[in-house]
Write a protein that holds these residues in place. Structure first.
Motif, PDB file in Angstrom:
ATOM      1  N   ASP A 142       0.016   9.400  12.966  1.00  0.00           N
ATOM      2  CA  ASP A 142       0.633   8.139  12.569  1.00  0.00           C
ATOM      3  C   ASP A 142       1.446   8.420  11.309  1.00  0.00           C
ATOM      4  N   PHE A 177     -11.702   0.283   5.176  1.00  0.00           N
ATOM      5  CA  PHE A 177     -11.694   1.630   5.748  1.00  0.00           C
ATOM      6  C   PHE A 177     -11.636   2.755   4.718  1.00  0.00           C
ATOM      7  N   TRP A 184       1.506 -11.692   4.818  1.00  0.00           N
ATOM      8  CA  TRP A 184       0.080 -11.657   5.161  1.00  0.00           C
ATOM      9  C   TRP A 184      -0.741 -10.888   4.144  1.00  0.00           C
ATOM     10  N   HIS A 187      -3.331  -5.309   0.971  1.00  0.00           N
ATOM     11  CA  HIS A 187      -4.791  -5.261   1.123  1.00  0.00           C
ATOM     12  C   HIS A 187      -5.380  -5.502  -0.270  1.00  0.00           C
ATOM     13  N   TRP A 231       0.816  -1.224   0.000  1.00  0.00           N
ATOM     14  CA  TRP A 231       0.000   0.000   0.000  1.00  0.00           C
ATOM     15  C   TRP A 231       0.838   1.257   0.000  1.00  0.00           C
ATOM     16  N   GLU A 241       2.435  -2.661  15.736  1.00  0.00           N
ATOM     17  CA  GLU A 241       3.109  -1.631  14.933  1.00  0.00           C
ATOM     18  C   GLU A 241       3.759  -0.595  15.841  1.00  0.00           C
ATOM     19  N   GLU A 301      -4.250  -6.104  14.624  1.00  0.00           N
ATOM     20  CA  GLU A 301      -3.264  -5.020  14.746  1.00  0.00           C
ATOM     21  C   GLU A 301      -3.866  -3.889  15.573  1.00  0.00           C
ATOM     22  N   TRP A 306      -6.993  -5.171  10.784  1.00  0.00           N
ATOM     23  CA  TRP A 306      -6.769  -3.877  11.422  1.00  0.00           C
ATOM     24  C   TRP A 306      -8.075  -3.090  11.302  1.00  0.00           C
ATOM     25  N   ASP A 309       5.635  -1.248   7.337  1.00  0.00           N
ATOM     26  CA  ASP A 309       4.421  -0.448   7.145  1.00  0.00           C
ATOM     27  C   ASP A 309       4.860   1.013   7.192  1.00  0.00           C
TER      28      ASP A 309
HETATM   29  C1  XUL Z   1      -2.796   1.651   9.489  1.00  0.00           C
HETATM   30  C2  XUL Z   1      -2.080   0.371   9.358  1.00  0.00           C
HETATM   31  C3  XUL Z   1      -2.560  -0.560   8.315  1.00  0.00           C
HETATM   32  C4  XUL Z   1      -2.485  -1.989   8.710  1.00  0.00           C
HETATM   33  C5  XUL Z   1      -3.103  -2.939   7.717  1.00  0.00           C
HETATM   34  O1  XUL Z   1      -2.325   2.493  10.471  1.00  0.00           O
HETATM   35  O2  XUL Z   1      -1.122   0.135  10.041  1.00  0.00           O
HETATM   36  O3  XUL Z   1      -1.825  -0.332   7.165  1.00  0.00           O
HETATM   37  O4  XUL Z   1      -1.168  -2.380   8.888  1.00  0.00           O
HETATM   38  O5  XUL Z   1      -4.413  -2.617   7.416  1.00  0.00           O
END
Ligand code: XUL
Ligand code: CO
Length: 433
Positions: A305, A143, A137, A99, A49, A266, A230, A186, A337
């Motif tokens: 974030d 979302f 994964w 995703h 992503w 995370e 997560e 998540w 990530d």
């Molecule tokens: C968002 C986040 C996502 C998850 C996977 O803050 O960390 O990217 O890791 O949906």
């Protein structure tokens, strides 16, 4: 071959003295650390992503990146896959994560989304076969699309719950088909903006039921990987139900799922929750639910974030110390990530960001292994609790308030405080870095 990464060589280990930007200084995949190759400790994954689907927007401005695959067609999705697998090979990352919405064009219906996903999954299967890159994964993006604005599993509208459940099923199918080693959930919008319009009781029940269905389906399909949650306290919703590791553990207990689901922790989410990364890792280890990590770095001032690439070796060292204390990864790994800053426009920025992140993790792992090998930190910790290993300590645990009171009186117990020696231990840790 596309020409996106043209002239960028495959990254090799050249050691700490190298002045080549396109080289690893610490990540030496086959170097043995505590009895196994570094690559098997770290189990690096690149996140589809941030590297390939994110246009570079922020709350005040839109797209800054121009990528030839930025359009919602199957042809563009395949070009994106070509470039993604080229990056995985340049970096020599053994895994990737995705995703559904990162990899396929958005359709006009659930059926169209599924068909698009299946076509890309076939394309991935072929590329994975050719390159040896594996799937750490898969997950569902529940979302981004406006239909999820009030939540997915926790939506007040049962139709959104249904759409989400069906989408999760297709993403679990895709993950299974590609030999994925975990499936992640998540809940970015599983929370609320205001209690004034929210029935928290119902929403928690809905989330619990969805998770039970996911676990049931995992067993039904014979998926051998781990289901991972997560945690994150907020962003995008003001309050998220999966606040942190301890909160999620309570939730798992409530729904009878504590033996079924582990954590994907995370770094940046830990910071947002007011914890250190190592706190969350240690908590998961103590609760027996440590699974995998999303590796990034958060800005300590902004409160957002920020998903920056990791580069703080002392932080990495303390994190991998907890990973090693947990026995290391089994199905899990280190997923970046992390995204570029929106001014980092070039293809080479994408490569160098990962190179730096991989090196910081490798340096942290080596320091963590040295700390454990040396045993000084563990010896100091054990010495601090040594009283509990004596007969008197054990008796105390099995006694009651009456018995203990008699013993305090009979033995005239009057404890003298003992130094916690924090600075001494901090100095010790710095010697390994
Ligand atoms: C968002 C986040 C996502 C998850 C996977 O803050 O960390 O990217 O890791 O949906
Ligand atoms: Co994440």
């Amino acid at each position: 071959m596309t020409d996106f990464f043209k002239d960028i060589p495959a990254i090799k280990y050249e050691g700490p003295k190298s002045d080549n930007d396109y080289a690893f200084r610490h990540y030496n995949p086959d170097e043995i650390v505590m009895g196994k190759p570094m690559k098997d400790h770290l189990r690096f994954a690149a996140a589809y992503w941030h590297s390939f689907a994110w246009p570079g927007g922020d709350p005040f401005g839109g797209q800054t990146f121009e990528r030839p695959w930025f359009s919602d067609t199957m042809e563009a999705a395949k070009l994106k896959a070509d470039v993604a697998f080229e990056m995985f090979q340049i970096l020599n990352v053994p895994y990737f994560c995705f995703h559904d919405a990162d990899v396929r064009p958005e359709g006009n219906s659930f059926a169209e989304n599924t068909k698009n996903l299946e076509e890309i999954v076939d394309c991935f299967a072929q590329k994975m076969d050719e390159t040896g890159v594996k799937l750490l994964w898969g997950t569902a993006n529940l979302f981004s699309n406006r239909r999820f604005m009030s939540g997915a599993a926790t939506n007040p509208d049962p139709d959104v719950f249904a759409f989400s459940a069906a989408t999760i099923k297709t993403c679990m199918d895709a993950t299974m088909k590609l030999g994925g080693e975990n499936y992640v959930l998540w809940g970015g919008r599983e929370g609320y903006e205001t209690l004034l319009n929210t029935d928290m009781g119902r929403e928690r029940q809905q989330a619990g039921r969805m998770l039970q269905m996911v676990v049931d389906y995992k067993h039904k399909m014979g998926f051998e990987g781990a289901i991972l949650i997560e945690p994150k306290p907020q962003e995008p919703t003001k309050h998220q139900y999966d606040y942190d590791v301890a909160t999620v553990y309570g939730f798992l207990k409530e729904f009878g799922l504590e033996g079924e689901v582990k954590m994907n922790i995370e770094q940046g989410h830990a910071i947002l929750a007011g914890h250190s990364f190592e706190h969350e890792l240690a908590m998961a280890r103590e609760l027996g639910i440590f699974g995998s990590i999303d590796m990034n770095r958060n800005d300590y001032q902004s409160g957002w974030d920020t998903d920056q690439f990791p580069n703080n070796v002392p932080e990495m060292a303390l994190a991998y110390y907890e990973v090693l204390r947990a026995g290391g990864f089994t199905t899990g790994g280190t997923n970046f990530d992390a995204k570029l800053r929106r001014q980092s426009l070039d293809a080479e920025d994408l490569i160098l960001a990962h190179v730096g992140g991989m090196d910081a993790c490798a340096a942290g792992l080596k320091a963590a292994a040295a700390m454990l090998d040396d045993g000084k930190l563990e010896a100091a910790r054990n010495a601090r609790y040594a009283g509990w290993d004596t007969d008197a300590g054990q008796t105390l645990m099995n006694s009651d308030l009456d018995g203990i009171t008699s013993s305090v009186l009979a033995n005239n117990i009057n404890p003298e405080p003992i130094s916690g020696r924090q600075e001494r231990l901090e100095n010790l840790v710095n010697r390994y870095l």
